[in-house]
Each structure stands twice: as C-alpha cells, then as structure tokens.
Scaffold this motif. Structure first.
Motif, PDB file in Angstrom:
ATOM      1  N   ILE A 210      -7.074  51.361 -30.171  1.00 16.02           N
ATOM      2  CA  ILE A 210      -7.055  51.669 -28.736  1.00 16.02           C
ATOM      3  C   ILE A 210      -8.346  51.254 -28.034  1.00 16.02           C
ATOM      4  O   ILE A 210      -9.445  51.526 -28.512  1.00 16.02           O
ATOM      5  N   ARG A 211      -8.176  50.584 -26.904  1.00 16.42           N
ATOM      6  CA  ARG A 211      -9.273  50.345 -25.967  1.00 16.42           C
ATOM      7  C   ARG A 211      -9.017  51.230 -24.754  1.00 16.42           C
ATOM      8  O   ARG A 211      -7.895  51.298 -24.250  1.00 16.42           O
ATOM      9  N   VAL A 212     -10.056  51.897 -24.268  1.00 12.02           N
ATOM     10  CA  VAL A 212      -9.937  52.785 -23.113  1.00 12.02           C
ATOM     11  C   VAL A 212     -10.492  52.104 -21.868  1.00 12.02           C
ATOM     12  O   VAL A 212     -11.598  51.541 -21.897  1.00 12.02           O
ATOM     13  N   ALA A 213      -9.721  52.170 -20.794  1.00 10.67           N
ATOM     14  CA  ALA A 213     -10.168  51.671 -19.494  1.00 10.67           C
ATOM     15  C   ALA A 213     -10.188  52.839 -18.509  1.00 10.67           C
ATOM     16  O   ALA A 213      -9.149  53.440 -18.243  1.00 10.67           O
ATOM     17  N   VAL A 214     -11.358  53.203 -18.013  1.00  9.81           N
ATOM     18  CA  VAL A 214     -11.459  54.200 -16.944  1.00  9.81           C
ATOM     19  C   VAL A 214     -11.181  53.464 -15.639  1.00  9.81           C
ATOM     20  O   VAL A 214     -11.939  52.566 -15.255  1.00  9.81           O
ATOM     21  N   THR A 215     -10.097  53.832 -14.966  1.00  3.84           N
ATOM     22  CA  THR A 215      -9.600  53.030 -13.845  1.00  3.84           C
ATOM     23  C   THR A 215     -10.019  53.539 -12.471  1.00  3.84           C
ATOM     24  O   THR A 215      -9.621  52.967 -11.459  1.00  3.84           O
ATOM     25  N   ASP A 216     -10.823  54.600 -12.417  1.00  3.69           N
ATOM     26  CA  ASP A 216     -11.285  55.114 -11.125  1.00  3.69           C
ATOM     27  C   ASP A 216     -12.121  54.074 -10.395  1.00  3.69           C
ATOM     28  O   ASP A 216     -12.899  53.329 -11.019  1.00  3.69           O
ATOM     29  N   LEU A 217     -12.002  54.058  -9.073  1.00  6.91           N
ATOM     30  CA  LEU A 217     -12.884  53.200  -8.272  1.00  6.91           C
ATOM     31  C   LEU A 217     -14.328  53.671  -8.376  1.00  6.91           C
ATOM     32  O   LEU A 217     -15.254  52.863  -8.411  1.00  6.91           O
ATOM     33  N   GLU A 218     -14.496  54.995  -8.405  1.00  2.54           N
ATOM     34  CA  GLU A 218     -15.816  55.593  -8.564  1.00  2.54           C
ATOM     35  C   GLU A 218     -15.733  56.655  -9.653  1.00  2.54           C
ATOM     36  O   GLU A 218     -15.496  57.828  -9.370  1.00  2.54           O
ATOM     37  N   PRO A 219     -15.915  56.283 -10.904  1.00  2.00           N
ATOM     38  CA  PRO A 219     -15.795  57.250 -11.996  1.00  2.00           C
ATOM     39  C   PRO A 219     -16.850  58.350 -11.882  1.00  2.00           C
ATOM     40  O   PRO A 219     -17.973  58.106 -11.433  1.00  2.00           O
ATOM     41  N   PRO A 220     -16.518  59.571 -12.268  1.00  2.00           N
ATOM     42  CA  PRO A 220     -17.517  60.642 -12.306  1.00  2.00           C
ATOM     43  C   PRO A 220     -18.676  60.243 -13.222  1.00  2.00           C
ATOM     44  O   PRO A 220     -18.502  59.468 -14.166  1.00  2.00           O
ATOM     45  N   GLU A 221     -19.828  60.795 -12.930  1.00  2.00           N
ATOM     46  CA  GLU A 221     -21.021  60.427 -13.694  1.00  2.00           C
ATOM     47  C   GLU A 221     -20.832  60.665 -15.189  1.00  2.00           C
ATOM     48  O   GLU A 221     -21.275  59.856 -16.016  1.00  2.00           O
ATOM     49  N   SER A 222     -20.158  61.751 -15.551  1.00  2.00           N
ATOM     50  CA  SER A 222     -19.991  62.071 -16.971  1.00  2.00           C
ATOM     51  C   SER A 222     -19.039  61.122 -17.688  1.00  2.00           C
ATOM     52  O   SER A 222     -18.970  61.110 -18.920  1.00  2.00           O
ATOM     53  N   LEU A 223     -18.288  60.316 -16.928  1.00  3.31           N
ATOM     54  CA  LEU A 223     -17.372  59.353 -17.540  1.00  3.31           C
ATOM     55  C   LEU A 223     -17.874  57.925 -17.411  1.00  3.31           C
ATOM     56  O   LEU A 223     -17.182  56.981 -17.799  1.00  3.31           O
ATOM     57  N   SER A 224     -19.054  57.754 -16.878  1.00  2.64           N
ATOM     58  CA  SER A 224     -19.619  56.420 -16.670  1.00  2.64           C
ATOM     59  C   SER A 224     -20.468  55.995 -17.864  1.00  2.64           C
ATOM     60  O   SER A 224     -21.088  56.826 -18.527  1.00  2.64           O
ATOM     61  N   GLY A 225     -20.470  54.699 -18.127  1.00  2.00           N
ATOM     62  CA  GLY A 225     -21.359  54.145 -19.136  1.00  2.00           C
ATOM     63  C   GLY A 225     -21.066  54.550 -20.559  1.00  2.00           C
ATOM     64  O   GLY A 225     -21.970  54.539 -21.410  1.00  2.00           O
ATOM     65  N   ILE A 226     -19.816  54.891 -20.877  1.00  2.72           N
ATOM     66  CA  ILE A 226     -19.456  55.266 -22.248  1.00  2.72           C
ATOM     67  C   ILE A 226     -19.294  54.001 -23.084  1.00  2.72           C
ATOM     68  O   ILE A 226     -18.610  53.051 -22.669  1.00  2.72           O
ATOM     69  N   ASP A 227     -19.909  53.967 -24.237  1.00  2.00           N
ATOM     70  CA  ASP A 227     -19.814  52.809 -25.123  1.00  2.00           C
ATOM     71  C   ASP A 227     -18.358  52.500 -25.466  1.00  2.00           C
ATOM     72  O   ASP A 227     -17.560  53.411 -25.727  1.00  2.00           O
ATOM     73  N   SER A 228     -18.035  51.221 -25.451  1.00  2.00           N
ATOM     74  CA  SER A 228     -16.703  50.703 -25.802  1.00  2.00           C
ATOM     75  C   SER A 228     -15.641  50.967 -24.748  1.00  2.00           C
ATOM     76  O   SER A 228     -14.483  50.579 -24.927  1.00  2.00           O
ATOM     77  N   VAL A 229     -15.997  51.635 -23.647  1.00  8.02           N
ATOM     78  CA  VAL A 229     -15.053  51.864 -22.551  1.00  8.02           C
ATOM     79  C   VAL A 229     -15.266  50.804 -21.482  1.00  8.02           C
ATOM     80  O   VAL A 229     -16.404  50.425 -21.187  1.00  8.02           O
ATOM     81  N   VAL A 230     -14.173  50.318 -20.881  1.00  4.36           N
ATOM     82  CA  VAL A 230     -14.267  49.320 -19.812  1.00  4.36           C
ATOM     83  C   VAL A 230     -13.937  49.987 -18.476  1.00  4.36           C
ATOM     84  O   VAL A 230     -13.196  50.967 -18.418  1.00  4.36           O
ATOM     85  N   TYR A 231     -14.483  49.424 -17.397  1.00  8.05           N
ATOM     86  CA  TYR A 231     -14.343  50.002 -16.057  1.00  8.05           C
ATOM     87  C   TYR A 231     -13.897  48.895 -15.088  1.00  8.05           C
ATOM     88  O   TYR A 231     -14.667  48.426 -14.244  1.00  8.05           O
ATOM     89  N   PRO A 232     -12.645  48.463 -15.180  1.00  6.78           N
ATOM     90  CA  PRO A 232     -12.211  47.275 -14.441  1.00  6.78           C
ATOM     91  C   PRO A 232     -12.096  47.428 -12.931  1.00  6.78           C
ATOM     92  O   PRO A 232     -12.120  46.432 -12.207  1.00  6.78           O
ATOM     93  N   ASN A 233     -11.969  48.669 -12.428  1.00  7.22           N
ATOM     94  CA  ASN A 233     -11.679  48.845 -11.002  1.00  7.22           C
ATOM     95  C   ASN A 233     -12.888  49.228 -10.147  1.00  7.22           C
ATOM     96  O   ASN A 233     -12.747  49.404  -8.926  1.00  7.22           O
TER      97      ASN A 233
END
Length: 336
Positions: A210-233
C-alpha cells in the motif's frame, strides 16, 4: 409552426459535493430532450466538476458580487425556456425572473418564489428519506423528465485518462494499491480527529503493498511530512485533484466532497457517517461505486446522540477505531 426546443438552465451555486450530485440532471434531461440546450450555473470554484461533460452546452459562472442587472443580462442572452433552482436562494430567484425565463422550478414553499410565480417541488420534510441526487432530479421530473437514474458522473477526457495512468504509476512507486486519506471536511458531518487518521495511515504503511496519498488541499499539521506518504493535491486546482482522485484504488473520508468525486469516478470509498436525518447516508451517501459506510450500531445513537453532528462521540469511541477501518479497507482490496 415548429415547436421551440427547450433551453434549460440548472442552477447549483453550492459546495462541490452538492454540484457533483447535480450531474445526473443534464444526462437525464438530454435523454428526454436530445435536441435541447442545457447549461449549468455554478460558482467558479466548482466549475471543474462539469468540465468535459458531454451533456452540457455551457457552464455559466455565478458570482454573487456581480451587479444584479449585469447578471440578468448575461442570463437573458441565452434565451432559456426553463430554469431549475436546486438551492433555494432569493437573489437567484429574482435574477431568473427578471431574465425572462418562463418556467422556473424551485425547492420548497418560499414566499419569494411565490411572488415570482415560480413552480416548486416539495421534499415533505424528507419523509420518506431519499437521496439528495434523487431529490434534485425531482426538479427535472417537474418539466417532464421521467427518470429514476440519479447516479452522478464526472467525465475525464482521453488526455486526462492518460495523465491519470501516468500519475498513478508515479504515486504508487512499485506498490500495488494507492489509498487516499481525506481527513478534512466542511464541518457539516461528523469526522475523525487528525490523530485517528494518523493512526490509520500508520496501519496502512505497515502493509508493503500500500501507498498512502493524503488528498487534502491543506493537510493538518500532524498529517504533513509523513515518510513514504504522498500529497498530490496540495496547492492543486480542483480539476487536477479530480484526476488525482481517479488514480486511487480507494478513498477514506467523512461525508464530504472528495467522497462524492470518487464515487462519480467509480473509485471505491470507505466513509464515516452519522445516521441523523441531515447527515444520513440515505441522503448523502456515495452513489455508483463500490463503497462501505461506517455507521453506529442500531441502538447506539438512541442513548448517546448529542443532537449535533459536530459533537458526535461515536467516531471518537472504541467502536470506530483505525484498526476497524483498516480491516474494512483490507477486505475491500482483497476483493480485487
């Protein structure tokens, strides 16, 4: 004398999820009136939902800050014969009246609609409870569209489909499944706190497929910058985000716009819901895709409900844990 073709304006100046749920109307109208002209009037931020829709002849941008008479002139030039007002709005009611549209259909018993001689459909206090998309289609039924298909659809161009495939490969980076996590919502329905989404992400990352993509336009600080997670939006346009959503295997979220976008793209969803009438999945659930709704046990809310979805304790209880949602995700992926 040749009968004039219908020229129909669908008005939905609302949130993105609501606009997605209006997409069945142009399709069903065109089935009934194939020679008709169909336009939608939406706000600027929601127009991308209707881009590339083969049943739409025009997208008109509604700006409440534009001068009243200027907007009337813009609408009048299209020569609409019918207007469907999916959201009760006094200003829009009078815009359409002074634009000279003969047949206008609104929702509910509003005095301003009566004064402007508009027709209406009645939701009868949501009894029996039906889906919002079905209620919206009631307005088209009022002008002769006999349809029961209210499945939303968002259409990608062939070029966008190719971009989606390329982007999926890039985001997966040799993993098997791409799981989206959309942790934020408009606040109109219960939702997990960011810490619970963080725990779910950690569980998902423990699976090598599994690869995880956090899709929020503005992710909460606690969900930002997690290793191996992508933030495409992040800093993305809505249309670009739609392409990214189409690349997912599954999206986890509360009842929110991205859930409806994914459903309209036939992407699987796992959704956190509240059974209160105003939030119920019978009214707001995903349509047209393979989905799982997370709800309280039948009698839980009878004794625990605070009467305000923003204060719901169910999603913070041990009944809806990240571990439970992870199991649901795993089960859905194994059905590939």
């Amino acid at each position: 004398m040749k009968k004039k073709n219908k020229r129909i304006l669908i008005v939905r100046p609302d949130r993105i999820g609501d606009v997605v749920l209006s997409t069945p109307l142009p399709r069903e109208i065109k089935k009934k009136f194939p020679d008709g002209y169909v336009a939608v009037m939406v706000r600027e931020y929601a127009k991308d939902v209707y881009l590339n829709n083969p049943f739409i002849d025009e997208i008109i941008i509604y700006d409440a800050n534009n001068p009243f008479l200027k907007t009337v002139k813009t609408i009048r030039k299209y020569g609409f014969t019918h207007a469907l007002m999916l959201l009760p709005d006094e200003r829009i009611n009078y815009l359409l009246f002074f634009a000279g549209i003969p047949c206008r259909v609104g929702v509910g018993h509003k005095l301003y609609q009566f004064l402007a001689f508009a027709r209406y459909v009645d939701r009868n206090k949501y009894n029996p409870l039906r889906h919002e998309a079905d209620y919206s289609l009631d307005l088209a039924r009022k002008i002769g569209v006999d349809s029961s298909d209210y499945t939303p659809e968002i259409y990608l161009s062939e070029e966008e489909k190719k971009i989606s495939e390329i982007r999926r490969k890039e985001l997966l980076n040799r993993k098997k499944f791409l799981i989206g996590i959309n942790s934020t919502s408009g606040g109109s329905a219960p939702n997990w706190n960011a810490e619970r989404y963080r725990k779910l992400i950690e569980l998902l990352l423990s699976d090598d497929n599994i690869r995880v993509a956090v899709t929020d336009l503005e992710p909460p600080e606690s969900l930002s910058g997690i290793d191996s997670v992508v933030y495409p939006n992040v800093n993305s346009t809505l249309r670009n985000s739609i392409i990214n959503f189409s690349a997912l295997d599954l999206l986890v979220s509360a009842s929110t716009g991205p859930m409806h976008i994914c459903a309209a793209l036939k992407v699987k969803t796992v959704s956190l819901f509240c059974p209160m009438t105003a939030c119920s999945p019978k009214l707001w659930g995903p349509l047209g895709n393979y989905n799982k709704i997370i709800l309280p046990e039948e009698n839980y809310c009878k004794y625990k409900c605070p009467g305000d979805p923003k204060k719901c304790e169910y999603l913070d209880s041990e009944l809806v844990t990240p571990e439970r949602v992870f199991e649901e995700i795993s089960g859905m992926l194994n059905k590939e």
